[in-house]
Structure formats: structure tokens, C-alpha cells
Design a protein around this motif. Structure first.
Motif, PDB file in Angstrom:
ATOM      1  N   GLU A  52       0.850  -1.191   0.000  1.00  0.00           N
ATOM      2  CA  GLU A  52       0.000   0.000   0.000  1.00  0.00           C
ATOM      3  C   GLU A  52       0.882   1.236   0.000  1.00  0.00           C
ATOM      4  O   GLU A  52       1.906   1.244   0.688  1.00  0.00           O
ATOM      5  CB  GLU A  52      -0.907   0.011   1.247  1.00  0.00           C
ATOM      6  N   PRO A  53       0.537   2.266  -0.688  1.00  0.00           N
ATOM      7  CA  PRO A  53      -0.563   2.413  -1.631  1.00  0.00           C
ATOM      8  C   PRO A  53      -0.241   1.732  -2.953  1.00  0.00           C
ATOM      9  O   PRO A  53       0.931   1.522  -3.276  1.00  0.00           O
ATOM     10  CB  PRO A  53      -0.678   3.919  -1.829  1.00  0.00           C
ATOM     11  N   GLU A  54      -1.254   1.425  -3.694  1.00  0.00           N
ATOM     12  CA  GLU A  54      -1.056   0.805  -5.001  1.00  0.00           C
ATOM     13  C   GLU A  54      -0.434   1.809  -5.966  1.00  0.00           C
ATOM     14  O   GLU A  54      -0.783   2.990  -5.935  1.00  0.00           O
ATOM     15  CB  GLU A  54      -2.402   0.337  -5.568  1.00  0.00           C
ATOM     16  N   PRO A  55       0.479   1.354  -6.816  1.00  0.00           N
ATOM     17  CA  PRO A  55       1.077   2.278  -7.790  1.00  0.00           C
ATOM     18  C   PRO A  55       0.014   2.755  -8.788  1.00  0.00           C
ATOM     19  O   PRO A  55      -0.962   2.062  -9.050  1.00  0.00           O
ATOM     20  CB  PRO A  55       2.150   1.438  -8.473  1.00  0.00           C
ATOM     21  N   LEU A  56       0.230   3.936  -9.325  1.00  0.00           N
ATOM     22  CA  LEU A  56      -0.727   4.529 -10.263  1.00  0.00           C
ATOM     23  C   LEU A  56      -0.512   4.087 -11.696  1.00  0.00           C
ATOM     24  O   LEU A  56      -1.337   4.387 -12.556  1.00  0.00           O
ATOM     25  CB  LEU A  56      -0.647   6.056 -10.172  1.00  0.00           C
ATOM     26  N   VAL A  57       0.599   3.407 -11.957  1.00  0.00           N
ATOM     27  CA  VAL A  57       0.905   2.905 -13.304  1.00  0.00           C
ATOM     28  C   VAL A  57       1.333   1.449 -13.199  1.00  0.00           C
ATOM     29  O   VAL A  57       1.563   0.931 -12.108  1.00  0.00           O
ATOM     30  CB  VAL A  57       2.025   3.735 -13.985  1.00  0.00           C
ATOM     31  N   ARG A  58       1.471   0.829 -14.355  1.00  0.00           N
ATOM     32  CA  ARG A  58       1.978  -0.541 -14.390  1.00  0.00           C
ATOM     33  C   ARG A  58       3.419  -0.545 -13.875  1.00  0.00           C
ATOM     34  O   ARG A  58       4.232   0.291 -14.265  1.00  0.00           O
ATOM     35  CB  ARG A  58       1.930  -1.069 -15.823  1.00  0.00           C
ATOM     36  N   VAL A  59       3.713  -1.474 -13.010  1.00  0.00           N
ATOM     37  CA  VAL A  59       5.048  -1.556 -12.413  1.00  0.00           C
ATOM     38  C   VAL A  59       5.982  -2.288 -13.376  1.00  0.00           C
ATOM     39  O   VAL A  59       5.706  -3.425 -13.769  1.00  0.00           O
ATOM     40  CB  VAL A  59       4.998  -2.292 -11.054  1.00  0.00           C
ATOM     41  N   ARG A 102       8.018   9.679 -11.263  1.00  0.00           N
ATOM     42  CA  ARG A 102       8.273   8.256 -11.023  1.00  0.00           C
ATOM     43  C   ARG A 102       8.090   7.906  -9.546  1.00  0.00           C
ATOM     44  O   ARG A 102       7.660   6.816  -9.203  1.00  0.00           O
ATOM     45  CB  ARG A 102       9.669   7.870 -11.502  1.00  0.00           C
ATOM     46  N   VAL A 103       8.403   8.842  -8.668  1.00  0.00           N
ATOM     47  CA  VAL A 103       8.151   8.651  -7.240  1.00  0.00           C
ATOM     48  C   VAL A 103       6.655   8.800  -6.985  1.00  0.00           C
ATOM     49  O   VAL A 103       6.043   7.997  -6.279  1.00  0.00           O
ATOM     50  CB  VAL A 103       8.950   9.671  -6.389  1.00  0.00           C
ATOM     51  N   TYR A 104       6.052   9.812  -7.574  1.00  0.00           N
ATOM     52  CA  TYR A 104       4.635  10.109  -7.364  1.00  0.00           C
ATOM     53  C   TYR A 104       3.738   8.935  -7.762  1.00  0.00           C
ATOM     54  O   TYR A 104       2.804   8.595  -7.047  1.00  0.00           O
ATOM     55  CB  TYR A 104       4.233  11.363  -8.145  1.00  0.00           C
ATOM     56  N   VAL A 105       4.048   8.298  -8.890  1.00  0.00           N
ATOM     57  CA  VAL A 105       3.203   7.184  -9.339  1.00  0.00           C
ATOM     58  C   VAL A 105       3.519   5.884  -8.607  1.00  0.00           C
ATOM     59  O   VAL A 105       2.833   4.882  -8.781  1.00  0.00           O
ATOM     60  CB  VAL A 105       3.268   6.967 -10.872  1.00  0.00           C
ATOM     61  N   GLY A 106       4.563   5.887  -7.783  1.00  0.00           N
ATOM     62  CA  GLY A 106       4.830   4.763  -6.904  1.00  0.00           C
ATOM     63  C   GLY A 106       5.739   3.675  -7.412  1.00  0.00           C
ATOM     64  O   GLY A 106       5.721   2.566  -6.887  1.00  0.00           O
ATOM     65  N   VAL A 107       6.568   3.962  -8.411  1.00  0.00           N
ATOM     66  CA  VAL A 107       7.436   2.912  -8.944  1.00  0.00           C
ATOM     67  C   VAL A 107       8.919   3.126  -8.636  1.00  0.00           C
ATOM     68  O   VAL A 107       9.752   2.308  -9.037  1.00  0.00           O
ATOM     69  CB  VAL A 107       7.221   2.708 -10.462  1.00  0.00           C
ATOM     70  N   HIS A 108       9.239   4.232  -7.945  1.00  0.00           N
ATOM     71  CA  HIS A 108      10.625   4.500  -7.555  1.00  0.00           C
ATOM     72  C   HIS A 108      10.669   5.160  -6.191  1.00  0.00           C
ATOM     73  O   HIS A 108       9.721   5.831  -5.775  1.00  0.00           O
ATOM     74  CB  HIS A 108      11.317   5.435  -8.551  1.00  0.00           C
ATOM     75  N   TYR A 109      11.787   4.991  -5.518  1.00  0.00           N
ATOM     76  CA  TYR A 109      12.087   5.709  -4.292  1.00  0.00           C
ATOM     77  C   TYR A 109      12.735   7.041  -4.672  1.00  0.00           C
ATOM     78  O   TYR A 109      13.325   7.149  -5.755  1.00  0.00           O
ATOM     79  CB  TYR A 109      13.074   4.919  -3.430  1.00  0.00           C
ATOM     80  N   PRO A 110      12.685   8.047  -3.786  1.00  0.00           N
ATOM     81  CA  PRO A 110      13.353   9.324  -4.105  1.00  0.00           C
ATOM     82  C   PRO A 110      14.845   9.167  -4.421  1.00  0.00           C
ATOM     83  O   PRO A 110      15.364   9.834  -5.312  1.00  0.00           O
ATOM     84  CB  PRO A 110      13.140  10.163  -2.837  1.00  0.00           C
ATOM     85  N   LEU A 111      15.535   8.279  -3.720  1.00  0.00           N
ATOM     86  CA  LEU A 111      16.957   8.081  -3.995  1.00  0.00           C
ATOM     87  C   LEU A 111      17.190   7.531  -5.404  1.00  0.00           C
ATOM     88  O   LEU A 111      18.206   7.838  -6.035  1.00  0.00           O
ATOM     89  CB  LEU A 111      17.582   7.151  -2.954  1.00  0.00           C
ATOM     90  N   ASP A 112      16.254   6.748  -5.910  1.00  0.00           N
ATOM     91  CA  ASP A 112      16.372   6.223  -7.274  1.00  0.00           C
ATOM     92  C   ASP A 112      16.423   7.349  -8.299  1.00  0.00           C
ATOM     93  O   ASP A 112      17.229   7.328  -9.229  1.00  0.00           O
ATOM     94  CB  ASP A 112      15.189   5.312  -7.615  1.00  0.00           C
ATOM     95  N   VAL A 113      15.532   8.326  -8.127  1.00  0.00           N
ATOM     96  CA  VAL A 113      15.496   9.415  -9.102  1.00  0.00           C
ATOM     97  C   VAL A 113      16.658  10.385  -8.887  1.00  0.00           C
ATOM     98  O   VAL A 113      17.176  10.943  -9.854  1.00  0.00           O
ATOM     99  CB  VAL A 113      14.138  10.143  -9.132  1.00  0.00           C
TER     100      VAL A 113
END
Length: 144
Positions: A52-59, A102-113
Motif C-alpha cells: 500500500e498504496p497501489e502504484p498509479l501505473v503498471r510496475v 516516477r516517485v509520485y506514481v509509486g514505482v521508484h524511491y526518491p533516492l532512485d530518481v
């Protein structure tokens, strides 16, 4: 794709056809480099760790670190900014928006970006250094 369109437009506007080739090289090199690093780090994406929360796009099925979108965005923004410094603020705002999304839609951590942004800037700098050729007139003046 957005960076190739912007690169084509800026290259045409500035009448520098080589600029489009540099942007295309930035896309390819930065994407491949980010993919290689992702394969080495094996960092799971946020939805794999936190249901949770579910990502907003396909992972995506690849690993998370670093963000390929952020890497490509900052590599292209910097490549274009070197050629069109007045456009740099807009280019980097677009790159930051793409990275943060990419963080907002839930597929990355802030450090990733963040890592992707730094990697993209390094790729742009390396490509600029590798593709730079000093003007002949400058070499001729020094020799003469």
C-alpha cells in the motif's frame, strides 16, 4: 520520446543537426547505463516492498535503482542545455518533473530518481567531452 522531439526541434531551430545526434546518443547511453546498474543493484521497487498504496501505473519488471526515466531526462536536458543555455531552466524543470513523477506514481524511491539525475548529468558531461572537437580556427591561431 519527448526528448527526441525536443532535440529535433532545438537542433532545427539552432541549425545544428549534430545536436539531434547528441540527444539520441544521450538517450541510448543513459538508458543502457541505468539498465546495467539496475541489474547489478537488484533493488526491488516500492510496490514489491510496500503493498500500500497501489502504484498509479503498471510496475516495470526491472529493478528500481537508478531510475531510467530520471537518467534519460537529465542526460537529455543537460545535453540540450549545453547547446541552448537560455532554455536550460525549462529543460531542467521538465527533467525534474519527469523524475519526480516516477516517485509520485509509486514505482521508484526518491533516492532512485536522485541517483538517476546525477547519472544523467554525468552521461551528458561525458558525451560532451567525448564528442567535443576544438574549432580549427582556434587551433590555427595558436599555431600561427
Amino acid at each position: 520520446m519527448i526528448w527526441l522531439v525536443i532535440g529535433l526541434a532545438v537542433a532545427a531551430f539552432l541549425r545544428r543537426p549534430w545536436l539531434f545526434a547528441q540527444v539520441a546518443a544521450a538517450v541510448v547511453v543513459s538508458d543502457l547505463l541505468a539498465l546495467a546498474i539496475r541489474q547489478m543493484t537488484d533493488r526491488p521497487r516500492p510496490p514489491s516492498v510496500y503493498p500500500e498504496p497501489e502504484p498509479l501505473v503498471r510496475v516495470p519488471h526491472t529493478y528500481s535503482f537508478p531510475s531510467g526515466h530520471a537518467t534519460v531526462a537529465f542526460a537529455c536536458a543537460a545535453t540540450l542545455a549545453f547547446a541552448a543555455p537560455r532554455a536550460a531552466p525549462a529543460l531542467f524543470v521538465l527533467a525534474a518533473a519527469i523524475a519526480w513523477s516516477r516517485v509520485y506514481v509509486g514505482v521508484h524511491y526518491p533516492l532512485d530518481v536522485l541517483a538517476g539525475a546525477v547519472l544523467g548529468l554525468l552521461v551528458a558531461r561525458a558525451l560532451r567531452w567525448l564528442l567535443a572537437t576544438p574549432p580549427r580556427s582556434r587551433r590555427a591561431r595558436r599555431a600561427g
